[in-house]
Design an enzyme around this catalytic site. Structure first.
Site, mmCIF file in Angstrom:
data_model
loop_
_atom_site.group_PDB
_atom_site.id
_atom_site.type_symbol
_atom_site.label_atom_id
_atom_site.label_comp_id
_atom_site.label_asym_id
_atom_site.label_seq_id
_atom_site.Cartn_x
_atom_site.Cartn_y
_atom_site.Cartn_z
ATOM 1 N N SER A 134 0.833 -1.196 0.000
ATOM 2 C CA SER A 134 0.000 0.000 0.000
ATOM 3 C C SER A 134 0.875 1.256 0.000
ATOM 4 C CB SER A 134 -0.952 -0.064 1.200
ATOM 5 O OG SER A 134 -2.019 0.830 1.056
ATOM 6 N N ASP A 166 -8.845 -3.895 -6.212
ATOM 7 C CA ASP A 166 -8.328 -3.376 -4.942
ATOM 8 C C ASP A 166 -9.080 -2.096 -4.595
ATOM 9 O OD1 ASP A 166 -6.701 -1.985 -2.971
ATOM 10 O OD2 ASP A 166 -5.061 -3.321 -3.525
ATOM 11 N N HIS A 178 -7.350 -5.862 -0.785
ATOM 12 C CA HIS A 178 -6.231 -4.924 -0.819
ATOM 13 C C HIS A 178 -4.914 -5.675 -0.698
ATOM 14 C CE1 HIS A 178 -3.957 -1.353 -0.476
ATOM 15 N NE2 HIS A 178 -3.868 -1.310 0.835
#
Length: 528
Positions: free
Chosen positions: A242, A470, A498
């Site tokens: 991320s 995502d 995710h």
């Protein structure tokens, strides 16, 4: 960059779960990558020829420091404290008033096999604790073959938890902040929202004045190079999830000659300004919600009913409007479930499809007058403890994001003008996420960064991983980052949730493990 703190990670929010997966195929450098490359670099991919840059003399005392390892209190892990300059323009010396402490932890390679060095991991955020992630997941949950060959290492970036944490609000103040209406219906409600953002920013300035101007991603990346040196590694091997992909790409751009094996999973696109990032992410959550809605409609007791995703979304919007007018009890008299907390609870569960059953149950209860389930999801998102205290995740998140880019909006009028585009991106979440993007508008420290393409020219091959549905880091960001990095190679997971590594896809895990252990990057365009 996610100024409303919507970048979550696998390890820090919801436990990873197995996924149904299709086979692994390769499209080469055409197919999906072609579209990304058209707006990025079209130069041939590098094989890693950049020479390591010399360490400036003023920084040598930091690079030459020796880490003293001690027991962490967590079996199998060791901890240490690394010194870094508070301000790289005025570095001083380690241990002086001009330095800052960076908390570090490791689990040494278990064997068998030849040790490959250190593998630094970052869970994202910004604001996620690397040490917490290492001790709870990466250091014990990464594939055994990887843990056998690498010392598993992480750190709390400056401003996060154990590393001079940014603090902004007390627990009760944060409780009130999380309940502020983020879909204002009139000027009076807009004023209340603006006042809440101003109070948050003022609290950060009051409680964190020393560190607040120095928690940028560039500074964290420079800290990571000092960490590499103190670990005794010539090059950095790294897995970032991320926001951790932005940190890793920034490192590669600053130090291309020191790039070892880098995996950027759930990639961000640093070239997009804050407004575009927030709007992209809004669309990402809409995509994730529609996947949930399709699944929910197939269940015998979907609280949002059956029908197409548009009808399901309309029913959720109607429920949110009811909560805006009249919150429902949650078991905490000071925190009834209103629209803001309910929206956060739903968003939290969209990060991982394994949480969809929990979300269905929480929505069912809330629609029947019991908001405890959605409140628990919101609390997990905000990292609120049962005693009413909060981790500093939300504070560090805002502090980093508001330094890294100029604010998305100049004021409430600009947010109001952008509402149609956000609501087009997501009829469910658009309005709330548009208004949430005001939080950097009133930040007490001027931004030091801006949107720009990161190329890392001359770096060794870098694996960029994207998941097609995502919610927090839309797939097109991975395409763009892989296309712009001089040595980027795109690895795609066709699925929900995710990030992708360690979440049940043998195809993804095999590709990444092979890269980490053998140095062989997957073919650019590989799909799983």
């Amino acid at each position: 960059m996610d100024t409303s703190r919507l970048l979550r990670t696998t390890g820090t929010v919801i436990a990873a779960a197995g996924l149904l997966l299709a086979g692994c195929t390769s499209e080469g450098s055409g197919g999906t990558r072609a579209a990304a490359s058209s707006s990025g670099s079209s130069a041939p991919k590098s094989t890693g020829t950049a020479a390591p840059a010399a360490v400036p003399a003023a920084l040598r005392p930091y690079y030459e420091q020796k880490l003293s390892w001690r027991d962490c209190g967590v079996p199998g892990f060791q901890c240490s404290t690394m010194k870094a300059p508070l301000d790289y323009a005025n570095p001083g010396t380690p241990g002086s008033a001009q330095s800052i402490d960076i908390a570090v932890a490791r689990r040494v390679a278990t064997g068998p096999g030849k040790r490959l060095g250190s593998l630094v991991v970052n869970p994202g955020g910004p604001g996620g604790s690397g040490i917490g992630y290492l001790q709870a997941y990466a250091g014990i949950g990464y594939p055994a073959a990887v843990r056998a060959r690498y010392d598993m290492v992480s750190f709390d970036p400056r401003g996060v938890e154990r590393s001079s944490p940014v603090e902004c609000l007390s627990g009760p103040e944060m409780d009130r902040f999380t309940q502020v209406d983020q879909t204002p219906d009139d000027k009076a409600e807009q004023a209340l929202l603006v006042a809440a953002f101003k109070k948050f920013a003022a609290g950060c300035k009051t409680r964190s004045q020393r560190v607040l101007p120095h928690v940028s991603t560039v500074e964290a990346a420079r800290d990571m190079d000092i960490l590499r040196a103190t670990l005794g590694d010539e090059k950095l091997s790294y897995v970032g999830a991320s926001y951790g992909t932005f940190l890793g790409a920034t490192y590669a751009d600053l130090f291309p000659g020191r790039v070892g094996r880098l995996v950027l999973d759930g990639a961000m696109d640093p070239s997009r300004p804050a407004l575009e990032l927030n709007r992209d992410q809004t669309a990402g959550f809409e995509t994730a919600f529609r996947s949930f809605a399709k699944d929910c409609a197939k269940q015998p007791e979907c609280p949002l009913g059956s029908g197409d995703p548009d009808a399901v979304a309309q029913r959720l919007n109607e429920f949110f409007r009811k909560l805006d007018a009249q919150p429902v009890p949650s078991g905490d008299p000071a925190r009834p479930l209103g629209e803001s907390l309910a929206t956060t609870g739903v968003i939290a569960a969209l990060y991982d499809e394994s949480a969809w059953p929990q979300l269905r149950e929480a929505l069912t209860s809330a629609m029947n007058g019991d908001g405890a389930g959605l409140l628990a999801l919101a609390d997990s998102y905000y990292e609120r403890e049962a005693d009413g205290t909060y981790a500093n995740l939300m504070f560090a998140n805002a502090a980093v994001n508001c330094l890294d880019q100029p604010p998305a909006f100049s004021g409430p009028e600009a947010a109001q003008a952008a509402l149609p585009s956000f609501e087009k991106a997501s009829p469910v979440f658009g309005a709330g996420l548009a208004w949430a993007s005001l939080n950097c508008t009133y930040w007490p420290v001027k931004p030091t960064g801006s949107a720009r393409a990161l190329e890392a020219k001359g770096a060794a091959p870098i694996v960029v991983v994207g998941t097609t549905r995502d919610p927090a880091t839309p797939y097109k960001w991975a395409q763009a980052l892989a296309g712009r990095l001089d040595s980027g190679t795109l690895l795609t997971y066709d699925g929900d949730g995710h990030t992708a590594y360690g979440r049940g896809s043998d195809c993804i895990d095999t590709a990444i493990n092979t890269y980490l252990l053998e140095g062989k990057a997957p073919k650019d365009g590989t799909k799983c």
